[in-house]
Design an enzyme around this catalytic site. Structure first.
Site, PDB file in Angstrom:
ATOM      1  N   ASN A 165      29.775  34.199  -4.279  1.00  0.00           N
ATOM      2  CA  ASN A 165      28.552  34.395  -5.037  1.00  0.00           C
ATOM      3  C   ASN A 165      27.491  33.756  -4.145  1.00  0.00           C
ATOM      4  O   ASN A 165      27.547  32.564  -3.865  1.00  0.00           O
ATOM      5  CB  ASN A 165      28.667  33.693  -6.397  1.00  0.00           C
ATOM      6  CG  ASN A 165      27.437  33.815  -7.243  1.00  0.00           C
ATOM      7  OD1 ASN A 165      26.447  33.130  -6.984  1.00  0.00           O
ATOM      8  ND2 ASN A 165      27.496  34.649  -8.266  1.00  0.00           N
ATOM      9  N   SER A 166      26.558  34.553  -3.675  1.00  0.00           N
ATOM     10  CA  SER A 166      25.624  34.108  -2.636  1.00  0.00           C
ATOM     11  C   SER A 166      24.707  32.980  -3.078  1.00  0.00           C
ATOM     12  O   SER A 166      24.443  32.794  -4.272  1.00  0.00           O
ATOM     13  CB  SER A 166      24.767  35.284  -2.159  1.00  0.00           C
ATOM     14  OG  SER A 166      25.561  36.240  -1.516  1.00  0.00           O
ATOM     15  N   GLN A 167      24.213  32.272  -2.095  1.00  0.00           N
ATOM     16  CA  GLN A 167      23.273  31.179  -2.289  1.00  0.00           C
ATOM     17  C   GLN A 167      22.036  31.690  -3.037  1.00  0.00           C
ATOM     18  O   GLN A 167      21.439  32.697  -2.640  1.00  0.00           O
ATOM     19  CB  GLN A 167      22.873  30.635  -0.920  1.00  0.00           C
ATOM     20  CG  GLN A 167      21.854  29.554  -0.934  1.00  0.00           C
ATOM     21  CD  GLN A 167      21.553  29.054   0.475  1.00  0.00           C
ATOM     22  OE1 GLN A 167      21.894  29.688   1.452  1.00  0.00           O
ATOM     23  NE2 GLN A 167      20.919  27.915   0.547  1.00  0.00           N
TER      24      GLN A 167
END
Length: 186
Positions: free
Chosen positions: A40-42
Site C-alpha cells: 500500500n503506497s506511501q
C-alpha cells in the site's frame, strides 16, 4: 496536495485498506506490505500521483495495480457518482481483497477485477480519461497510451520517476517528477 485530493484522503481512510495487523500503522508515511510482494503506497506519493493525474468529476479512470483498493476508492471519490473507476490487479487474492475493501465504501462507481493475464490495462473498455499505474516500468508502455481518450492523461512510474503522459492533438507529451521507488509492473 490540492483540495480535491485532500478531501478524498479525508473521505477514504487508509486504515480500511490495510491488513488488520497493519492498520495501526495507517498514519505512517511510507509503504506498507499487503502480501504477495505488493505494498500500500506511501500516502505522500499517492497524493502526488493523484494531484498530477488531475481527476475531474464524471471522468472514466483506470487504476492499474489496484492492490488493496485504496487508490481505486480515492479515485472513486474524485470522479464522484457521475464517473467510473475500474481497478485491475494481477494477483487474484489481492483483487478479491481489494474489491471487498472497496465494497465497504458504498461507491457504486468504482470496481476492481482480476487483470487479464497477458493484457495490460483494460483495452476493451477504453478509452480512459485518466490512467493511474501504481507499479514501475523501464519504458513508457504504448499499449496503455493507446487506451487514453483524446486529451487523456496517465501517471506512471517510468525509470524511477513519476511520469505524466498527456495525449494532446494525437501526440504524447511526457514530464518527469521524482525520484520514486515502486514495485515492478508484471
Amino acid at each position: 496536495m490540492d483540495d480535491a485530493v485532500r478531501a478524498a484522503f479525508e473521505a477514504v481512510p487508509r486504515a480500511d485498506f490495510l491488513p488488520r495487523t497493519q492498520r495501526w500503522r495507517a498514519g505512517f508515511d511510507g509503504p506498507i506490505g499487503i502480501g504477495h510482494g505488493q505494498t500500500n503506497s506511501q500516502p505522500r506519493t499517492v497524493a502526488t500521483m493523484l494531484t498530477l493525474l488531475d481527476v475531474r468529476p464524471g471522468q472514466r479512470v483506470l487504476d492499474v495495480g489496484s492492490g488493496s483498493g485504496w487508490t481505486t476508492a480515492l479515485l472513486g471519490h474524485l470522479v464522484g457518482s457521475t464517473g467510473t473507476v475500474l481497478g485491475v490487479e494481477l494477483e487474484p487474492e489481492l483483487a478479491i481483497w481489494g474489491a471487498r475493501n472497496l465494497s465497504r465504501t458504498g461507491m457504486s462507481q468504482a470496481s476492481i477485477r482480476v487483470a487479464e493475464a497477458g493484457v495490460l490495462g483494460a483495452p476493451i473498455e477504453a478509452p480512459w480519461d485518466r490512467i493511474l499505474v501504481s507499479a514501475g516500468v523501464s519504458t513508457l508502455p504504448w499499449v496503455l497510451v493507446d487506451q487514453l481518450a483524446p486529451q487523456g492523461l496517465m501517471v506512471i512510474p517510468v525509470g524511477g520517476r513519476l511520469t505524466t503522459a498527456a495525449l494532446e492533438a494525437g501526440t504524447i507529451r511526457t514530464t518527469g517528477h521524482g525520484p520514486y521507488l515502486f514495485v515492478p509492473l508484471r
